[in-house]
Design a protein around this motif. Structure first.
Motif, short mmCIF file in Angstrom:
data_model
loop_
_atom_site.label_atom_id
_atom_site.label_comp_id
_atom_site.label_asym_id
_atom_site.label_seq_id
_atom_site.Cartn_x
_atom_site.Cartn_y
_atom_site.Cartn_z
N LEU A 7 53.09 43.83 29.85
CA LEU A 7 52.21 42.78 30.36
C LEU A 7 51.58 43.25 31.66
O LEU A 7 52.28 43.67 32.58
N ALA A 8 50.24 43.14 31.74
CA ALA A 8 49.51 43.57 32.93
C ALA A 8 48.64 42.43 33.45
O ALA A 8 47.43 42.40 33.21
N HIS A 9 49.27 41.48 34.11
CA HIS A 9 48.53 40.38 34.74
C HIS A 9 49.35 39.87 35.92
O HIS A 9 50.56 39.69 35.79
N PRO A 10 48.70 39.63 37.08
CA PRO A 10 49.46 39.24 38.27
C PRO A 10 49.96 37.80 38.28
O PRO A 10 50.85 37.47 39.06
N LEU A 11 49.42 36.93 37.43
CA LEU A 11 49.78 35.51 37.48
C LEU A 11 50.75 35.15 36.36
O LEU A 11 50.44 35.35 35.17
N SER A 75 62.46 55.14 23.98
CA SER A 75 63.38 54.46 23.08
C SER A 75 62.68 53.43 22.19
O SER A 75 63.31 52.83 21.32
N ALA A 76 61.39 53.25 22.38
CA ALA A 76 60.63 52.27 21.60
C ALA A 76 60.08 52.87 20.31
O ALA A 76 59.82 54.07 20.22
N ASP A 77 59.89 52.00 19.32
CA ASP A 77 59.23 52.37 18.06
C ASP A 77 57.78 51.90 18.05
O ASP A 77 56.97 52.40 17.27
N GLY A 78 57.49 50.91 18.87
CA GLY A 78 56.15 50.36 18.94
C GLY A 78 55.81 49.96 20.36
O GLY A 78 56.69 49.72 21.18
N LEU A 79 54.51 49.89 20.64
CA LEU A 79 54.00 49.54 21.96
C LEU A 79 52.99 48.42 21.80
O LEU A 79 52.03 48.54 21.04
N VAL A 80 53.22 47.32 22.51
CA VAL A 80 52.28 46.19 22.50
C VAL A 80 51.82 45.98 23.93
O VAL A 80 52.64 45.78 24.83
N LEU A 81 50.52 46.06 24.14
CA LEU A 81 49.92 45.90 25.47
C LEU A 81 49.24 44.54 25.55
O LEU A 81 48.45 44.18 24.67
N VAL A 82 49.52 43.79 26.60
CA VAL A 82 48.89 42.49 26.82
C VAL A 82 48.19 42.55 28.18
O VAL A 82 48.84 42.79 29.20
N PHE A 83 46.88 42.32 28.18
CA PHE A 83 46.11 42.47 29.41
C PHE A 83 44.74 41.82 29.28
O PHE A 83 44.20 41.70 28.18
N PRO A 84 44.15 41.42 30.41
CA PRO A 84 42.76 40.98 30.40
C PRO A 84 41.86 42.20 30.58
O PRO A 84 42.28 43.22 31.11
N GLN A 85 40.64 42.08 30.13
CA GLN A 85 39.65 43.13 30.41
C GLN A 85 38.83 42.67 31.62
O GLN A 85 38.27 41.60 31.62
N TRP A 86 38.83 43.52 32.64
CA TRP A 86 38.06 43.24 33.85
C TRP A 86 37.01 44.33 34.00
O TRP A 86 37.33 45.51 33.96
N TRP A 87 35.75 43.92 34.11
CA TRP A 87 34.65 44.87 34.18
C TRP A 87 34.66 45.81 32.97
O TRP A 87 34.49 47.01 33.11
N PHE A 88 34.93 45.26 31.80
CA PHE A 88 34.94 46.02 30.54
C PHE A 88 35.94 47.17 30.58
O PHE A 88 35.70 48.22 30.02
N ASN A 89 37.06 46.94 31.25
CA ASN A 89 38.03 48.01 31.40
C ASN A 89 39.42 47.42 31.56
O ASN A 89 39.61 46.21 31.53
N PHE A 90 40.40 48.31 31.76
CA PHE A 90 41.78 47.90 31.94
C PHE A 90 42.01 47.44 33.38
O PHE A 90 41.38 47.95 34.30
N PRO A 91 42.95 46.53 33.60
CA PRO A 91 43.37 46.26 34.98
C PRO A 91 43.91 47.56 35.59
O PRO A 91 44.50 48.39 34.88
N ILE A 93 46.47 48.27 37.27
CA ILE A 93 47.90 48.52 37.09
C ILE A 93 48.20 49.10 35.71
O ILE A 93 49.09 49.94 35.56
N LEU A 94 47.44 48.70 34.69
CA LEU A 94 47.63 49.25 33.35
C LEU A 94 47.09 50.67 33.27
O LEU A 94 47.70 51.55 32.65
N LYS A 95 45.96 50.93 33.93
CA LYS A 95 45.43 52.29 33.98
C LYS A 95 46.44 53.21 34.66
O LYS A 95 46.68 54.34 34.22
#
Length: 196
Positions: A7-11, A75-91, A93-95
């Motif tokens: 999860l990549a969101h400050p709130l 140790s993971a088998d899968g990766l799920v990313l949850v984030f908003p797009q800001w300025w058509f890009n990643f936050p 912290i996720l970058k």
């Protein structure tokens, strides 16, 4: 499966946090083990250090500063990313997560002959991106060419894993989304992850 849910969101009260909760509930209800990595809550530092950059081509590359998160990814088998797009890009912290965690020796190795990098995330069989954008669909797709999807699919997915199921679910025009649209999106997320 063991899923690393990032999860990549400050709130904590954000819609992204709601999406992450929905994803976790759906995955756990299907019997998957979920490791939630809330980048802000865990105070992840996205800045690539001077030492990390200088040593980028060292073999082995030193990931000791982020060893805990690297171990969680390995140790993971899968990766799920949850984030908003800001300025058509990643936050940012996720970058920074990509820069510091998807590092040489973890996500890929440099081809000794100087050619294409060799994927190393062989443990990851699926990558889901659950995202929102304040822009309408047509602006993201037609005008901007959906840069986030392109970077995730053509870049990270293809360069880090040889065979990977990739899927991206986006709620567009988020700033004007009604409660009904938001709930419909959460249900979409629930159904997609319950099917894994």
């Amino acid at each position: 499966m063991r899923i690393l849910l990032v999860l990549a969101h400050p709130l904590q009260e954000s819609f992204a946090a709601s999406v992450a909760r929905t994803a976790r509930e759906a995955l756990e209800a299907s019997g998957h083990v979920v490791d939630l990595l809330d980048l802000y809550a865990e105070d992840f530092d996205p800045r690539l250090t001077e030492a990390e950059r200088r040593a980028y081509f060292d073999v082995p590359y030193d990931t000791s500063a982020v060893a805990d998160i690297v171990a969680r990814l390995r140790s993971a088998d899968g990766l799920v990313l949850v984030f908003p797009q800001w300025w058509f890009n990643f936050p940012a912290i996720l970058k920074g997560f990509f820069d510091r965690i998807l590092a040489p020796g973890v996500a890929f190795i440099h081809d000794a002959a100087g050619g294409r990098i060799v994927p190393e995330l062989t443990n990851i069989s699926l990558l889901f991106a659950l995202t929102t954008t304040g822009s309408p669909w047509w602006l993201v797709q037609l005008y901007m060419g959906n840069p986030v999807r392109r970077l995730l699919k053509r870049g990270i997915a293809n360069f880090c894993s040889k065979k990977l199921v990739f899927r991206m679910l986006s709620l567009h025009d988020m700033d004007r989304a009604t409660e009904a649209r938001r709930q419909a999106h959460l249900e979409r997320v629930r159904k997609a992850l319950a099917a894994i």
